[in-house]
Motif scaffolding. Structure first.
Motif, PDB file in Angstrom:
ATOM      1  N   TYR A  90      37.232  53.264  39.075  1.00  0.00           N
ATOM      2  CA  TYR A  90      36.953  52.283  39.958  1.00  0.00           C
ATOM      3  C   TYR A  90      37.142  50.818  39.867  1.00  0.00           C
ATOM      4  O   TYR A  90      37.663  49.719  40.643  1.00  0.00           O
ATOM      5  CB  TYR A  90      35.416  52.495  40.546  1.00  0.00           C
ATOM      6  N   LYS A  91      36.668  50.294  38.367  1.00  0.00           N
ATOM      7  CA  LYS A  91      36.892  49.004  38.129  1.00  0.00           C
ATOM      8  C   LYS A  91      38.166  48.721  37.890  1.00  0.00           C
ATOM      9  O   LYS A  91      38.684  47.371  38.350  1.00  0.00           O
ATOM     10  CB  LYS A  91      36.270  49.055  36.423  1.00  0.00           C
ATOM     11  N   LYS A  92      39.271  49.411  37.357  1.00  0.00           N
ATOM     12  CA  LYS A  92      40.658  49.214  37.398  1.00  0.00           C
ATOM     13  C   LYS A  92      41.231  48.840  38.615  1.00  0.00           C
ATOM     14  O   LYS A  92      42.089  47.990  38.839  1.00  0.00           O
ATOM     15  CB  LYS A  92      41.379  50.436  36.683  1.00  0.00           C
ATOM     16  N   ALA A  93      41.024  49.803  39.615  1.00  0.00           N
ATOM     17  CA  ALA A  93      41.349  49.827  40.828  1.00  0.00           C
ATOM     18  C   ALA A  93      41.014  48.490  41.657  1.00  0.00           C
ATOM     19  O   ALA A  93      41.918  47.800  42.204  1.00  0.00           O
ATOM     20  CB  ALA A  93      40.960  51.137  41.907  1.00  0.00           C
ATOM     21  N   TYR A  94      39.724  48.087  41.385  1.00  0.00           N
ATOM     22  CA  TYR A  94      39.394  46.969  42.257  1.00  0.00           C
ATOM     23  C   TYR A  94      39.957  45.776  41.410  1.00  0.00           C
ATOM     24  O   TYR A  94      40.167  44.445  42.201  1.00  0.00           O
ATOM     25  CB  TYR A  94      37.660  46.738  42.241  1.00  0.00           C
ATOM     26  N   THR A  95      39.980  45.515  40.187  1.00  0.00           N
ATOM     27  CA  THR A  95      40.863  44.423  39.879  1.00  0.00           C
ATOM     28  C   THR A  95      42.249  44.334  40.318  1.00  0.00           C
ATOM     29  O   THR A  95      42.696  43.086  40.440  1.00  0.00           O
ATOM     30  CB  THR A  95      40.757  44.720  38.379  1.00  0.00           C
ATOM     31  N   MET A  96      42.722  45.235  40.240  1.00  0.00           N
ATOM     32  CA  MET A  96      44.285  45.335  40.918  1.00  0.00           C
ATOM     33  C   MET A  96      44.192  44.813  42.340  1.00  0.00           C
ATOM     34  O   MET A  96      45.157  43.871  42.766  1.00  0.00           O
ATOM     35  CB  MET A  96      45.014  46.751  40.931  1.00  0.00           C
ATOM     36  N   ILE A  97      43.241  45.294  43.004  1.00  0.00           N
ATOM     37  CA  ILE A  97      43.277  45.117  44.460  1.00  0.00           C
ATOM     38  C   ILE A  97      42.801  43.632  44.623  1.00  0.00           C
ATOM     39  O   ILE A  97      43.558  42.517  45.556  1.00  0.00           O
ATOM     40  CB  ILE A  97      42.015  45.779  45.360  1.00  0.00           C
ATOM     41  N   GLY A  98      42.130  43.136  44.022  1.00  0.00           N
ATOM     42  CA  GLY A  98      41.758  41.504  44.005  1.00  0.00           C
ATOM     43  C   GLY A  98      42.720  40.743  43.601  1.00  0.00           C
ATOM     44  O   GLY A  98      43.074  39.750  44.370  1.00  0.00           O
ATOM     45  N   LEU A  99      43.588  41.064  42.597  1.00  0.00           N
ATOM     46  CA  LEU A  99      44.907  40.360  42.372  1.00  0.00           C
ATOM     47  C   LEU A  99      45.990  40.486  43.526  1.00  0.00           C
ATOM     48  O   LEU A  99      46.413  39.386  43.743  1.00  0.00           O
ATOM     49  CB  LEU A  99      45.429  40.928  40.860  1.00  0.00           C
ATOM     50  N   PHE A 100      46.090  41.609  43.952  1.00  0.00           N
ATOM     51  CA  PHE A 100      47.010  41.867  45.330  1.00  0.00           C
ATOM     52  C   PHE A 100      46.716  40.968  46.213  1.00  0.00           C
ATOM     53  O   PHE A 100      47.560  40.288  46.995  1.00  0.00           O
ATOM     54  CB  PHE A 100      47.175  43.394  45.590  1.00  0.00           C
ATOM     55  N   VAL A 101      45.144  40.923  46.877  1.00  0.00           N
ATOM     56  CA  VAL A 101      45.018  40.056  48.020  1.00  0.00           C
ATOM     57  C   VAL A 101      45.056  38.624  47.540  1.00  0.00           C
ATOM     58  O   VAL A 101      45.486  37.817  48.653  1.00  0.00           O
ATOM     59  CB  VAL A 101      43.419  40.420  48.034  1.00  0.00           C
ATOM     60  N   ALA A 102      44.887  38.259  46.325  1.00  0.00           N
ATOM     61  CA  ALA A 102      45.040  36.883  46.080  1.00  0.00           C
ATOM     62  C   ALA A 102      46.574  36.350  46.174  1.00  0.00           C
ATOM     63  O   ALA A 102      46.919  35.462  46.603  1.00  0.00           O
ATOM     64  CB  ALA A 102      45.029  36.427  44.649  1.00  0.00           C
ATOM     65  N   ILE A 103      47.472  37.471  45.726  1.00  0.00           N
ATOM     66  CA  ILE A 103      48.967  37.029  45.929  1.00  0.00           C
ATOM     67  C   ILE A 103      49.561  36.914  47.069  1.00  0.00           C
ATOM     68  O   ILE A 103      50.198  36.084  47.943  1.00  0.00           O
ATOM     69  CB  ILE A 103      49.539  38.052  44.828  1.00  0.00           C
ATOM     70  N   THR A 104      48.878  38.098  47.885  1.00  0.00           N
ATOM     71  CA  THR A 104      49.330  38.273  49.384  1.00  0.00           C
ATOM     72  C   THR A 104      48.743  37.384  50.151  1.00  0.00           C
ATOM     73  O   THR A 104      49.540  36.594  51.096  1.00  0.00           O
ATOM     74  CB  THR A 104      48.916  39.824  49.967  1.00  0.00           C
ATOM     75  N   GLY A 105      47.688  36.878  49.972  1.00  0.00           N
ATOM     76  CA  GLY A 105      46.950  35.998  50.751  1.00  0.00           C
ATOM     77  C   GLY A 105      47.542  34.469  50.513  1.00  0.00           C
ATOM     78  O   GLY A 105      47.889  33.695  51.611  1.00  0.00           O
ATOM     79  N   LEU A 106      48.119  34.052  49.278  1.00  0.00           N
ATOM     80  CA  LEU A 106      48.887  32.927  48.977  1.00  0.00           C
ATOM     81  C   LEU A 106      50.208  32.844  49.923  1.00  0.00           C
ATOM     82  O   LEU A 106      50.581  31.931  50.270  1.00  0.00           O
ATOM     83  CB  LEU A 106      48.863  32.642  47.819  1.00  0.00           C
ATOM     84  N   GLY A 107      50.573  33.960  50.010  1.00  0.00           N
ATOM     85  CA  GLY A 107      51.910  34.246  50.530  1.00  0.00           C
ATOM     86  C   GLY A 107      52.007  33.997  52.081  1.00  0.00           C
ATOM     87  O   GLY A 107      53.059  33.414  52.763  1.00  0.00           O
ATOM     88  N   LEU A 108      50.938  34.181  52.712  1.00  0.00           N
ATOM     89  CA  LEU A 108      50.636  33.943  54.100  1.00  0.00           C
ATOM     90  C   LEU A 108      50.378  32.710  54.497  1.00  0.00           C
ATOM     91  O   LEU A 108      50.358  32.224  55.685  1.00  0.00           O
ATOM     92  CB  LEU A 108      49.314  34.878  54.603  1.00  0.00           C
ATOM     93  N   THR A 109      50.125  31.808  53.416  1.00  0.00           N
ATOM     94  CA  THR A 109      49.468  30.185  53.896  1.00  0.00           C
ATOM     95  C   THR A 109      50.887  29.579  54.867  1.00  0.00           C
ATOM     96  O   THR A 109      50.430  28.990  55.721  1.00  0.00           O
ATOM     97  CB  THR A 109      49.661  29.583  52.633  1.00  0.00           C
TER      98      THR A 109
END
Length: 506
Positions: A90-109
């Motif tokens: 669970y910990k590994k998965a959520y760390t990867m998810i947080g990073l993905f959301v950060a990168i994708t979110g910045l890309g939507l700016t």
């Protein structure tokens, strides 16, 4: 339910109701200050970015649901080794998810100009505000995974206490800084700090409650991992469809009508979400107990509990829906003024989505706790497609109400069919027709109660806060009196009454 399950349900429910009732009060205070200090334009921005980042949450892919489902049995039998392995994954998965959301979110700016039809008249840079919203979403994924072991073991009241204390602190600071600085950016920074604080506290509490989580972890074997991955793949489709279904209304309003209308709608949505927050805590208090029940009991027992939970859920959401339809307009008028009113068809459409989604929560809870992830993977995606198509068509024909009424229609034509069919056929081994007869029977009854209460309120016709209070009391008395008079003598009602009395006397 067994004694331990009943005790946990009662504790979770008591704490949930107490916390949410208090939250309801302070949220309205915050909203009032927000509108008076910043205005409707900021309210629209707040609602729009909340929707955008709700869509980004599809990155979670249902991993949380899959792992929490797999936690129910190890927790029930005390398999600490398996619990530790699942939490490490669970910990590994959520760390990867947080990073993905950060990168994708910045890309939507750069795309913000596309989804905002009319730029709001505010001094701050819209991109800066968006990225602060994004930061709050991203930090919510770090440390948060340990909340779920507390919830899965039916101790949600602990998480509620932490959440409540941090939330009160957040609101106090936000109100003070709004009055002193009139700065929306500081308001958002406080929100980020409090999200981090809440997650860290829950992380520390989980470590103290479950010290074995710090022990060396034995990775899950290939068969166990592949089973979870299979569930996650199925849930990914469901999750993606769900976030599109639930998270696009404000984006559609912003792009097709305007940001100001998002602000007006958000006041009504605040009423429905406030009710949902309270009522969801009641139903969520049962979720981990249902998961425990489904992991240890036979279909007959599961079905009996399902019927009772459905009745409770229909009753409380029906009552809330009737109240929202009949009291919201006078409440908004007294609270903010007639300039903030929406037309009655829009209100009815918003409440329809509130009711349909709320009542469906029982079927969804059983589908997820029975582990039917693969079988229902396409239903939410179908709902999302139907919703988008209907929203665009109906908005062009009937305006704002069309966007909102499309959502419950889409839900009923997809998830509302698939989930009940799955749990009845594969779980209870029964005919699903009984579910739909019950569902629509309740709905017809509540429509009749709306018309009856409306006639009484039109006769009373008192304005101001006194009128709001009298209207609310009238709806409460009339609605619940009718329900009790119809169902009070049934075996199920009497059993629920006995269960409730046992819980409150313990």
């Amino acid at each position: 339910m067994t004694g331990s399950r009943s005790k946990n349900v009662s504790l979770n429910t008591i704490f949930a109701l107490s916390c949410q009732a208090f939250n309801l009060l302070i949220n309205f205070i915050t909203r009032t200050v927000f509108i008076k200090v910043l205005g409707t334009e900021y309210l629209g921005v707040n609602g729009l970015f909340t929707n955008v980042l709700t869509i980004l949450s599809f990155a979670e892919l249902g991993i949380g649901n899959a792992i929490v489902f797999n936690l129910y049995k190890p927790l029930a039998v005390g398999d600490k080794l398996k619990i530790g392995s699942l939490m490490a994954l669970y910990k590994k998965a959520y760390t990867m998810i947080g990073l993905f959301v950060a990168i994708t979110g910045l890309g939507l700016t750069p795309l913000l100009g596309v989804i905002i039809k009319k730029a709001p008249d505010i001094p701050e840079n819209i991109s800066v505000l968006y990225n602060l919203f994004l930061a709050n979403t991203v930090v919510s994924y770090f440390f948060a995974y340990k909340k779920n072991i507390i919830i899965a073991e039916q101790k949600n009241y602990i998480v509620l206490i932490v959440t409540q204390v941090v939330n009160v602190a957040k609101i106090i600071f936000q109100i003070i800084f709004l009055f002193v600085t009139h700065q929306y950016i500081i308001y958002l920074i406080i929100q980020i700090i409090c999200t981090i604080t809440e997650n860290i506290i829950c992380y520390i509490v989980a470590d103290k409650l479950y010290p074995y989580l710090k022990d060396p972890v034995v990775p899950l074997n290939k068969e166990e991992t592949s089973e979870i991955i299979k569930d996650v793949k199925a849930l990914a489709l469901y999750k993606f469809g769900s976030v599109i279904l639930n998270g696009t209304d404000n984006i559609l309003i912003s792009s097709m009508i305007g940001v100001r209308e998002v602000g007006l709608v958000s006041n009504y949505v605040l009423l429905t979400t406030s009710c949902s927050s309270i009522l969801n805590k009641v139903t969520e208090a049962f979720t981990s107990s249902v998961g425990n029940l489904n992991a240890t009991s036979d279909p007959g027992k599961q079905y009996e509990v399902f019927k009772k939970l459905l009745f409770i859920t229909v009753w409380i959401y029906g009552f809330a829906s009737v109240g929202l339809i009949l009291v919201s307009q006078s409440f908004i008028t007294t609270w903010l003024g007639r300039d903030y009113l929406l037309e009655m068809p829009v209100l009815i459409a918003i409440v329809a989505e509130f009711y349909v989604k709320g009542v469906h929560s029982v079927a969804y809870t059983y589908r997820s706790t029975l582990g039917f992830f693969v079988e229902g993977r396409w239903s939410a995606l179908a709902a999302a497609v139907i919703n988008l198509v209907l929203s665009i068509i109906l908005c062009q024909r009937i305006g704002l109400a069309g966007i909102f009424i499309a959502t419950p229609i889409a839900r009923m034509l997809s998830i509302g069919i698939v989930d009940p069919v799955l749990i009845f056929r594969k779980g209870f081994k029964k005919n699903v027709a009984e579910y739909y007869v019950t569902y629509f029977g309740y709905f017809i009854l509540f429509v009749a109660i709306v018309f009856g209460c409306k006639m009484i309120l039109d006769w009373i016709n008192i304005s101001g806060w006194i009128g709001v209070i009298i209207n609310a009391i009238t709806v409460t008395v009339v609605f619940n009196s009718i329900v009790i008079s119809i169902f009070g003598r049934t075996k199920m009602f009497k059993e629920l009454q006995q269960t409730f009395l046992k819980i409150i006397t313990k």
